[in-house]
Design an enzyme around this catalytic site. Sequence first.
Site, PDB file in Angstrom:
ATOM      1  CB  VAL A  64      -1.002   0.011   1.172  1.00  0.00           C
ATOM      2  CG1 VAL A  64      -2.073  -1.040   0.964  1.00  0.00           C
ATOM      3  CG2 VAL A  64      -0.304  -0.193   2.511  1.00  0.00           C
ATOM      4  CG  ASN A  90      -3.307  -2.153  11.506  1.00  0.00           C
ATOM      5  OD1 ASN A  90      -3.160  -1.575  12.573  1.00  0.00           O
ATOM      6  ND2 ASN A  90      -2.841  -3.373  11.308  1.00  0.00           N
ATOM      7  CB  SER A 143       1.937   5.226  17.452  1.00  0.00           C
ATOM      8  OG  SER A 143       2.820   5.007  18.547  1.00  0.00           O
ATOM      9  CE1 TYR A 157       5.346   3.345  14.041  1.00  0.00           C
ATOM     10  CE2 TYR A 157       5.588   4.416  16.184  1.00  0.00           C
ATOM     11  CZ  TYR A 157       4.919   3.539  15.344  1.00  0.00           C
ATOM     12  OH  TYR A 157       3.824   2.850  15.807  1.00  0.00           O
ATOM     13  CE  LYS A 161       2.223   4.628  13.061  1.00  0.00           C
ATOM     14  NZ  LYS A 161       1.115   3.944  12.360  1.00  0.00           N
TER      15      LYS A 161
END
Length: 268
Positions: A64, A90, A143, A157, A161
Amino acid sequence: MPIHDLSNKVVLLTGIGAIADGWGNGTTIAALFARQGATVFGCDINLDAANKAVNEIRNDPEDVTKKDHCASLVQACKECYGRIDILVNNVGKSEPGGPAEMSEEVWDAQMDVNLKSVYLMCHLVLPIMEEQSTGGAILNVSSVAGLRYIGKPQVAYAATKAAIIQFTKTTAVIYAQRTNGKVRLNTIVPGLINTPLVSVLAKKYAGGDEEGFRKVRDAQVPTGKMGTPWDVAHAALFLCSDEASYITGQELVVDGGIVNSTGRTPQG
């Protein structure tokens, strides 16, 4: 009618598999949604992981981060069932490093996996939901790393997020106005969750000391323990259900209180 009933709902879920043996967030969300009557159309870049997820769910090994893969996934779901009522984004991946240490290639890959995937899936699914008389609900998985520093040097990351939360808020307002609330977008924000991913993270951040890494994670949480994938799945179910029909542009934090704490481990 039972609460949180998803009968006759078609759910498109990315990242359905677990990175190792056990129940990951995607697998658990898929199982719970299916129990509530939904038809779940799932994908994962790791076909073996996808095939282990839920036997009742159809899986395709899609990436994706690539538009053509996303388009084929969305088209396959639409052709199979004629609609997409719920989209759950997800997929995610964490790599260690601050901006000085992290290579540009690793940074770009994190942007693609964690953030671009959300954009691409929303880009393709939102027009379908807008055309449907019943609209639809999109849930993006963020997250707590997007809200605060949680002790691991994972700048890319954390940045992605955090971006997911604002992407969702902005898009939710746009579509609330365009569809009179028919299309909703929300974010779920898991904290430290005890999934198969923990063993992988232990190798990246704790030299492979999985037991020690788990103890540190438990101690970081005010409740004294990590959450479970079922905690995440039940929160996801609520936000995607008709009972949450007046909720859009919000984030639901599932973290045992960690974002409200100092982040220090207990003493003595």
